[in-house]
Design an enzyme around this catalytic site. Structure first.
Site: not given
Ligand code: UDP
Length: 336
Positions: A75, A117, A141, A145
Site C-alpha cells: 500500500a 492503521t 490514507y 484503509k
C-alpha cells in the site's frame, strides 16, 4: 501450504517475513519495489517483483505456491502524500486490494491478515482509543484503509473470506539482531529522522508544533516495536486458522510519548548532540494517539516483547549506526 506476503519488502512487511520464517512458515513475497527493498528479503524466499493490479501474476502465484493465506501490506502509506494525491491512494490501496480479493475468491483462499492503521480514527474523542470508537479519518490514507476494512467485512459475509485488520499505532525499531531496519526514501518518520540527526546526516530535527494541548506542547504517540507488530500478524493468522474467525484490533503499547520525550530518549541512547528547531504544525496531525490493545491481548493472545521506548530506539539506533558505517565505507553522500 504457503503464506503470500504482499509488500513483503517494506518496513513492517520485511520484519514480518523474517519472523514467519523463524516460526517455520513457508513464505512467498510480492512487492513492486517502489518503496520496498529487495535486500530486506532473504534470497532463499521466493520473490515476485510486480503489482497488485496484475491479477494474472497474482493468480499465477496462488496456483504455483499452494497459498493458504495472505498477509497484505502492499500500500501507499504517507499521510501528507495522500492529501496531495488522493486518487493514486484510492487506486493503489483500494483498487489493489480489490484485485487481490478477486484472485483470492477465484483460488478459494479464505484467510487474510490486513495491514490497517490508527489513521482510520482521525481526531480521537478520548484516549486510549478502542476499536469500537468512531472512525472518522482526517486524510485519504486513513480513508482508503477504512474503505478496505469495510470491503473485507462484506467479503466475509458474501464469500466467507475471514480477515483480521490490524490497526497499527506508530511502528518503530528494528530487528533486534540488526539484519534489517527502517529505510524510507525520503524519510518522514520521527525516530529515524532524529537518529539521522544524531549521525550527522541531517543538521537538525524540526519539531512540528509545540502548541498542542499536551503537557510539553508536542504531539503524543504510542510507539510499538516492529517485531511486536510482526508477532501480531502471526497471532492473527493463528486465530483465523484455529477459530475460523477474524476481527479488527488495535496494536500499540498503551503508553504515549511526546515528540520532545522521544528526542530526549534518543539523546540518552545515542549519547550524541541532537539539534532541535520548532516549526509549524504538520497538517492532519492529531495531538494525542494512544491505543488500547486490550482486545488484541485478550483475543489474539498478543503480548509485546519490547514495550520499552528505550529498547525500541536502541534497536533502531543499532541498525542506523551500522548502515551509516557501511555507507561511509561505500562513500554514500547524504543531502541535508
Ligand atoms: N514529527 C516531527 N518532526 C518530524 C517528523 C515527525 O515533529 O520531522 C512528529 C509528527 O508531527 C508526529 C510525531 O512526530 O506528531 C510522529 O510522526 P511520524 O511521522 O513518525 O508518525 P505519524 O504519527 O505521522 O504516523
Amino acid at each position: 501450504m504457503t503464506i503470500l506476503v504482499t509488500g513483503g519488502a517494506g518496513y513492517i512487511g520485511s520484519h514480518t517475513v523474517l519472523y514467519l520464517k523463524e516460526k517455520g512458515e513457508s513464505v512467498v513475497v510480492l512487492d513492486n519495489l517502489i518503496t520496498g527493498h529487495r535486500q530486506s528479503v532473504l534470497n532463499n524466499i521466493p520473490f515476485y517483483m510486480g503489482s497488485l493490479h496484475d491479477e494474472e501474476l497474482l493468480h499465477y502465484i496462488c496456483q504455483n505456491h499452494n497459498i493458504e493465506a495472505i498477509i497484505h501490506f502492499a500500500a501507499n502509506s504517507l499521510v501528507g502524500e495522500s492529501v496531495k494525491e488522493p486518487l493514486s491512494y484510492y487506486e493503489n490501496n483500494v483498487s489493489g486490494t480489490l484485485s487481490l480479493l478477486k484472485v483470492m475468491n477465484k483460488n478459494n483462499i479464505k484467510k487474510l491478515v490486513f495491514s490497517s492503521t490508527a489513521a482510520v480514527y482521525g481526531e480521537p474523542k478520548h484516549v486510549p482509543i478502542q476499536e469500537e470508537d468512531h472512525a472518522i479519518p482526517t486524510n485519504p490514507y486513513g480513508e482508503t484503509k477504512l474503505a478496505i476494512e469495510k470491503m473485507l467485512h462484506w467479503a466475509e459475509k458474501a464469500y466467507g473470506i475471514k480477515s483480521v485488520s490490524l490497526r497499527y499505532f506508530n511502528a518503530a525499531g528494528a530487528d533486534p539482531e540488526g539484519r534489517i531496519g527502517e529505510e524510507h526514501h525520503p524519510e518522514t518518520h520521527l525516530i529515524p529522522i532524529v537518529l539521522q540527526t544524531a549521525l550527522g546526516q541531517r543538521n537538525k530535527i524540526n519539531v512540528f508544533g509545540d502548541d498542542y494541548p499536551t503537557p510539553d506542547g508536542t504531539c503524543i504517540r504510542d510507539y510499538v516495536h516492529v517485531m511486536d507488530l510482526a508477532d501480531a500478524h502471526y497471532c492473527a493468522l493463528e486465530k483465523i486458522r484455529n477459530e475460523n474467525e477474524g476481527g479488527v484490533y488495535n496494536l500499540g503499547n498503551g503508553k504515549g510519548f511526546s515528540v520532545k520525550e522521544v528526542i530526549e530518549t534518543c539523546r540518552e541512547v545515542t549519547q550524541r548532540e541532537i539539534k532541535v528547531e520548532t516549526s509549524p504544525r504538520r497538517p492532519g496531525d492529531p495531538a494525542v494517539l494512544v491505543a488500547s490493545s486490550q482486545k488484541a491481548r485478550d483475543e489474539l493472545k498478543w503480548l509485546p516483547k519490547h514495550p520499552d521506548l528505550k529498547d525500541i530506539i536502541t534497536h533502531a539506533w543499532n541498525y542506523h549506526a551500522k548502515q551509516s558505517h557501511q555507507n561511509k565505507k561505500r562513500n554514500v553522500q547524504f543531502v541535508k
